[in-house]
Design a protein around this motif. Structure first.
Motif, PDB file in Angstrom:
ATOM      1  N   THR A 127       0.845  -1.191   0.000  1.00 47.17           N
ATOM      2  CA  THR A 127       0.000   0.000   0.000  1.00 47.17           C
ATOM      3  C   THR A 127       0.881   1.242   0.000  1.00 47.17           C
ATOM      4  OG1 THR A 127      -0.123   0.039   2.420  1.00 47.17           O
ATOM      5  CG2 THR A 127      -1.873  -1.138   1.246  1.00 47.17           C
ATOM      6  N   LYS A 181       0.530   5.924  -0.740  1.00 49.04           N
ATOM      7  CA  LYS A 181      -0.359   7.078  -0.807  1.00 49.04           C
ATOM      8  C   LYS A 181       0.383   8.242  -1.449  1.00 49.04           C
ATOM      9  CE  LYS A 181      -3.838   9.297   2.140  1.00 49.04           C
ATOM     10  NZ  LYS A 181      -4.374   9.381   3.527  1.00 49.04           N
ATOM     11  N   VAL A 227      -4.321  10.321  -2.636  1.00 54.17           N
ATOM     12  CA  VAL A 227      -4.799   9.149  -3.379  1.00 54.17           C
ATOM     13  C   VAL A 227      -4.222   7.893  -2.739  1.00 54.17           C
ATOM     14  CG1 VAL A 227      -4.902   7.982  -5.607  1.00 54.17           C
ATOM     15  CG2 VAL A 227      -4.926  10.478  -5.511  1.00 54.17           C
ATOM     16  N   ARG A 228      -5.094   7.010  -2.297  1.00 56.92           N
ATOM     17  CA  ARG A 228      -4.653   5.742  -1.709  1.00 56.92           C
ATOM     18  C   ARG A 228      -4.391   4.736  -2.831  1.00 56.92           C
ATOM     19  NH1 ARG A 228      -8.726   3.611   2.589  1.00 56.92           N
ATOM     20  NH2 ARG A 228     -10.101   3.691   0.771  1.00 56.92           N
ATOM     21  N   ILE A 229      -3.300   3.985  -2.706  1.00 56.24           N
ATOM     22  CA  ILE A 229      -2.903   3.033  -3.742  1.00 56.24           C
ATOM     23  C   ILE A 229      -2.606   1.692  -3.093  1.00 56.24           C
ATOM     24  CG2 ILE A 229      -1.275   2.530  -5.612  1.00 56.24           C
ATOM     25  CD1 ILE A 229      -0.753   5.529  -5.823  1.00 56.24           C
ATOM     26  N   ARG A 261     -19.792   5.143  -7.366  1.00 53.69           N
ATOM     27  CA  ARG A 261     -18.399   5.306  -7.780  1.00 53.69           C
ATOM     28  C   ARG A 261     -18.338   5.727  -9.248  1.00 53.69           C
ATOM     29  NH1 ARG A 261     -17.506   4.343  -3.085  1.00 53.69           N
ATOM     30  NH2 ARG A 261     -15.782   3.207  -2.114  1.00 53.69           N
ATOM     31  N   ASP A 301      -9.206   6.075  -4.986  1.00 56.43           N
ATOM     32  CA  ASP A 301      -8.374   4.917  -4.675  1.00 56.43           C
ATOM     33  C   ASP A 301      -7.882   4.317  -5.980  1.00 56.43           C
ATOM     34  OD1 ASP A 301      -9.031   5.179  -1.968  1.00 56.43           O
ATOM     35  OD2 ASP A 301     -10.787   3.875  -2.186  1.00 56.43           O
ATOM     36  N   ASN A 319      -9.246  -4.381  -4.586  1.00 58.14           N
ATOM     37  CA  ASN A 319     -10.187  -3.269  -4.611  1.00 58.14           C
ATOM     38  C   ASN A 319     -11.121  -3.328  -3.395  1.00 58.14           C
ATOM     39  OD1 ASN A 319     -11.294  -0.938  -6.083  1.00 58.14           O
ATOM     40  ND2 ASN A 319     -13.116  -2.208  -6.279  1.00 58.14           N
ATOM     41  N   ILE A 359      -9.140  -2.118  -0.205  1.00 58.48           N
ATOM     42  CA  ILE A 359      -8.950  -0.672  -0.040  1.00 58.48           C
ATOM     43  C   ILE A 359     -10.286   0.050   0.085  1.00 58.48           C
ATOM     44  CG2 ILE A 359      -8.879  -0.071  -2.504  1.00 58.48           C
ATOM     45  CD1 ILE A 359      -6.480   1.784  -1.788  1.00 58.48           C
ATOM     46  N   ARG A 360     -11.308  -0.457  -0.608  1.00 60.27           N
ATOM     47  CA  ARG A 360     -12.623   0.208  -0.548  1.00 60.27           C
ATOM     48  C   ARG A 360     -13.244   0.095   0.834  1.00 60.27           C
ATOM     49  NH1 ARG A 360     -17.889  -0.390  -4.573  1.00 60.27           N
ATOM     50  NH2 ARG A 360     -19.304   0.812  -3.236  1.00 60.27           N
ATOM     51  N   ASN A 382     -11.611  -0.920   3.647  1.00 58.54           N
ATOM     52  CA  ASN A 382     -10.611  -0.840   4.713  1.00 58.54           C
ATOM     53  C   ASN A 382     -10.493  -2.159   5.481  1.00 58.54           C
ATOM     54  OD1 ASN A 382      -9.949   2.008   4.387  1.00 58.54           O
ATOM     55  ND2 ASN A 382     -12.009   2.410   5.156  1.00 58.54           N
TER      56      ASN A 382
END
Length: 950
Positions: free
Chosen positions: A517, A519, A524-526, A598, A701, A878, A881-882, A884
């Motif tokens: 992970t 950022k 923007v979280r990656i 989204r 994300d 996905n 991260i979506r 958490n």
């Protein structure tokens, strides 16, 4: 099956071929025909090929990258082996092959594979039928036992009752996919006009209803005896196996099966039309359709590839002539060309759906002008390059699963006799020239006649392209020589007991993908994972909001979807056509689309071209042109699509269902595409403002999966620092409508061949390890599996539908629990009864011990299939991260599944299946179904296609 064979191979390196022809025989007399390995720089799928004494071809591809195996049995029999009056038999038999055999119980095939954590299906086309399953590799012997049993021990288990139920199921499939679908009869009508009467391509694979009604169980058994012998089949196994292991098991289970009658390949001349054949029919459609079909070349012929390229230049993508002349100018909603090729011939087709303001006669004129334009402009170097790169990259992008590799080997063997045809296939696409394209244009299109089909809205027969001038002529037809007399059913003699189901091997070790992970400075979280099995990179960009943002101003509903469409168009630097051309030459794709909550961007690129692809992504994301002409065209298309929804029963059913569940004033009660009024009010300035206000790094994300690493990809994503992080307020969820009691809401669709049913209520938000996850476990045996109670009842036992099921669909917001099916019109009321009976019985009586064991086994062992491909890994990340999710959530799910009790399942069913407070929506022919519905004891409320009371 796609026209091009769906290839799938690992591409750690471009490697080559070492062919070792073998003539030695093993002690069992199984012949090793050849062994193909990687060597050098060519691209191959390694395999070993064997032939059993009974003629069965066995191909094994060894790939230990994932603990799964894919088994495919392809029979060289499709609808092209059928006769006049007996159409649809090959497809019918596909259904019968899942109905049990001597040693496998009724409905057990799906149950056994599902319980083993696998998935399975079958398919039939003109030229072949295949049966396949993907499952954990410790279940290999079970899969081969099942496939062999239906090859050699089927017919005594084919009863009249099973025959009748599956005949009903096939009729339902025809109703759902042909009779009740807009333009569903196009292929059937065009085929009958293109090919001579009696030609096996003159009917479709599904067959005619009258033939299905006429056939009997003995006809079907004879069809099996003639075509389903081992000498007309290829067994292909790929995955975490060894050739020695597969061959030994193939000898055991398939070896004793006796050879069938000899099967010869068929060759028939392509039809020659003496004039343009105009035909037409009326359908429940908004847009008329023009389709011109020219006889072309068979699959694998020298002319196939140039014809493919010709189709691309004329009508594929934003750089095609038809797009430029018809779509871009707002004369047509769609305009395309294609060249599907089969074993006995090909069909070069041009299809146009004009706006209702245009005539089909004008469309024919414009198509002919487009062909003349091609004659003058020819093929550019750019078009040639785009075609070759797109083809090869398109294949590479499917080269990530063992199922794809196995299917490719099976298809190549079936149609060419050479499983190693991949290098030859790639070579012929790379070798195509401009001269080849002009040659096939002159040979098949220029000055040649076509079948010209008009599909017009009901009541508008006068708007056809030209008056019909063709009728099928049965004179001169000579029935083929009888191939079915004297066939006998001779079962294999074994030295073991086939009734004993093979034991499973040790459970494979399944590793959850390792991920990283990061950022960006602007928030923007990656999340990412390395996957070097193919040299590609997949990116998913997710921006919170979507349709949900429209709650701020429902009068502009549809603006998120329209904005996403605009982002697929021009940037400040490049036109839409220029971007499309660059992407095709890179072998890349970038696609924007908006959903309920989204806006998403999907990016696919070869690893070597990632920099150039990301540069184009930056252009589209951060520098859209928002051109007025593009907006006008897309808005017009959107308005027409909204108007067209009333012709599609499944869409109407879902829209009305959502309207009732969410209620007036809730943005989720409005389709995400918008309404005629809301989209009609949207201006280009509205789109610009929506983009500027909501397209923000602060709510974004990104998932990255592929042949790259964190330290390599993060510098390439530095352009994201230019993306402004703005405060975006996501509206809170509005309270959904309440349901005081179960009612039936009826939407009329005159003369509908089927009724669409939706039953449910507003249920739960997503929770990976909470009530939502547990409720999904509870529902699995009720409506989540093929052999669920609902599907076995409505499809397998009653023959009411092609498929029925139920499930939960929550996100961060609560989502509905929905049971659904498309059913025959004359059993609409009975289907509602059976749906509600199954839900009520499960709520009150709960799950059985045997069902609970099945659910635990099926869901638990399915992990082996979850992380194989790049897209599967991307979807997995996905969700992390979506929502958490923590690193151990998969283990927590496994623990919940392992330890969940019968009492817990029953409590969940009692809590989450409120049968007395559900909405029942039915879209169908009111005159035919309302009287029966009124007898069920529910209040019947009539509403229109917008969900408004009548």
């Amino acid at each position: 099956m796609r026209k091009k064979i769906q290839l799938s191979i690992l591409m750690l390196a471009f490697v080559g071929l070492q062919l070792q022809a073998q003539t030695m025989k093993s002690p069992s007399q199984t012949k090793l025909v050849e062994k193909v390995t990687r060597k050098g720089t060519e691209l191959v799928i390694p395999y070993e090929k064997y032939v059993l004494p009974n003629g069965l071809t066995v191909i094994v591809h060894e790939d230990h990258s994932d603990p799964i195996v894919h088994v495919d049995v392809t029979y060289h029999v499709g609808s092209a082996r059928e006769e006049v009056g007996k159409s649809g038999f090959a497809h019918f038999f596909e259904h019968m092959m899942f109905q049990g055999s001597d040693n496998v119980g009724d409905e057990a095939h799906f149950k056994i594979i599902s319980e083993a954590g696998g998935t399975l299906n079958g398919s039939t086309n003109r030229d072949r039928t295949n049966y396949y399953e993907t499952l954990p590799s410790n279940q290999l012997e079970t899969a081969l036992w099942l496939e062999a049993d239906r090859m050699g021990f089927l017919l005594d288990a084919v009863t009249q009752k099973k025959f009748e139920i599956q005949r009903s199921t096939v009729k339902n499939e025809r109703g759902q996919n042909y009779d009740n679908r807009p333009y569903g009869l196009v292929y059937e009508k065009a085929s009958a006009a293109l090919y001579p009467y009696g030609h096996p391509y003159s009917w479709t694979t599904i067959g005619y209803l009258e033939d299905l009604n006429r056939g009997n169980v003995n006809d079907l058994k004879n069809f099996f005896l003639r075509w389903y012998g081992p000498n007309n089949a290829t067994l292909t196994v790929g995955g975490d196996v060894t050739p020695a292991q597969v061959v030994k098991l193939a000898e055991k289970y398939f070896g004793p099966i006796q050879k069938g009658p000899e099967v010869q390949n068929v060759k028939l001349p392509m039809p020659v039309l003496d004039k343009d054949r105009y035909i037409s029919y009326e359908d429940n459609v908004r847009f008329p359709m023009l389709q011109m079909t020219f006889p072309s070349a068979p699959r694998f012929s020298p002319d196939e590839v140039p014809l493919d390229l010709l189709a691309e230049i004329i009508g594929s993508g934003k750089n095609s002539i038809l797009y430029k002349n018809l779509v871009k100018t707002q004369k047509a909603v769609q305009a395309s060309a294609s060249n599907p090729a089969s074993e006995l011939g090909g069909e070069f087709s041009i299809t146009v759906l004009p706006f209702p303001t245009q005539t089909l006669a004008d469309m024919e004129k414009l198509v002919r002008e487009a062909l003349l334009e091609f004659e003058k402009t020819g093929i550019s170097d750019d078009a040639l390059t785009r075609f070759k790169v797109s083809y090869e990259t398109g294949e590479i992008n499917t080269l990530s699963s063992v199922a794809g590799k196995t299917s490719a080997l099976a298809a190549y063997q079936t149609f060419t006799g050479n499983p190693n045809y991949l290098p030859l296939d790639l070579k012929r696409y790379k070798a195509v020239t401009k001269e080849d394209v002009m040659r096939v244009y002159n040979k098949y299109i220029k000055g040649k006649h076509a079948v010209i089909l008009s599909v017009v809205p009901k009541g508008k027969a006068a708007t056809v392209t030209a008056a019909d001038n063709f009728k099928v002529d049965e004179s001169g037809y000579v029935a083929p020589k009888d191939q079915y007399s004297g066939l006998t059913y001779n079962k294999a003699k074994d030295n073991f007991d086939r009734k004993i189901r093979p034991a499973s091997g040790a459970n494979p070790v399944v590793n959850v993908p390792a991920y990283w992970t990061d950022k960006t400075p602007n928030g923007v979280r990656i999340i990412g994972a390395k996957n070097d099995e193919v040299p590609t990179v997949t990116m998913l960009v997710s921006i919170k909001g979507g349709h949900k943002l429209e709650a701020k101003d429902p009068s502009k509903a549809g603006i998120a979807s329209l904005t996403a469409s605009m982002l697929n168009e021009a940037s400040q630097k490049y036109s839409s056509e220029e971007i499309a051309s660059q992407l095709e030459k890179l072998g890349s794709s970038i696609s924007f689309y908006s959903g309920s909550d989204r806006m998403n961007i999907q990016v696919q690129s070869l690893a070597k071209n990632l920099d150039a692809t990301l540069a184009l992504l930056e252009e589209r994301m951060l520098h859209p042109r928002f051109d007025q002409a593009d907006f006008d065209r897309l808005k017009k298309q959107t308005l027409e699509s909204i108007a067209n929804q009333s012709t599609q029963a499944p869409v109407v059913a879902s829209n009305v269902y959502n309207k009732l569940l969410y209620g007036e004033g809730n943005i989720m009660a409005i389709p995400s595409i918008g309404t005629t009024a809301s989209v009609g009010s949207i201006t280009l300035d509205d789109v610009k403002k929506f983009y500027n206000d909501n397209f923000s790094a602060s709510v974004a994300d990104i998932v990255v999966v592929g042949d790259t690493e964190q330290k390599v990809i993060m510098p390439k994503l530095a352009f994201l620092s230019k993306w402004q992080a703005k405060p975006v307020q996501i509206p809170a969820d509005a309270k959904p409508a309440t349901i005081d009691k179960t009612k039936i809401y009826l939407v009329n669709k005159d003369k509908a061949a089927q009724s669409e049913i939706r039953i449910g209520y507003m249920a739960l938000p997503f929770d990976a390890t909470g009530e939502y996850y547990r409720a999904g476990i509870m529902n699995y045996i009720l409506g989540g599996a093929f052999n669920s109670r609902i599907n076995l009842n409505l499809r397998e036992d009653k023959g009411y539908t092609y498929g029925a099921g139920s499930g939960f669909s929550g996100t961060e917001s609560a989502g509905p629990y929905t049971a659904s099916a498309g059913v025959r019109t004359n059993v609409s009321d009975s289907s509602v009864v059976e749906f509600m009976k199954e839900i009520k019985r499960y709520k009150e009586e709960g799950i059985t011990d045997a069902e609970l064991a099945f659910v635990k086994s099926a869901i638990g062992q399915s992990d082996a299939r979850k992380y194989e491909t790049g897209f599967q890994k991307a979807s997995f990340l996905n969700n992390i991260i979506r929502y958490n999710l923590d690193e151990g959530f998969v283990q927590k799910q496994n623990d919940i599944l392992k330890n969940i009790t019968k009492a817990e399942i029953n409590a969940l069913a009692a809590k989450h299946l409120p049968v007395d407070k559900m909405n029942i929506v039915i879209v169908g022919d009111k005159a035919a179904i309302k009287p029966g519905l009124e007898k069920l004891g529910y209040e019947v409320v009539e509403v229109d296609s917008d969900g408004k009371l009548l």
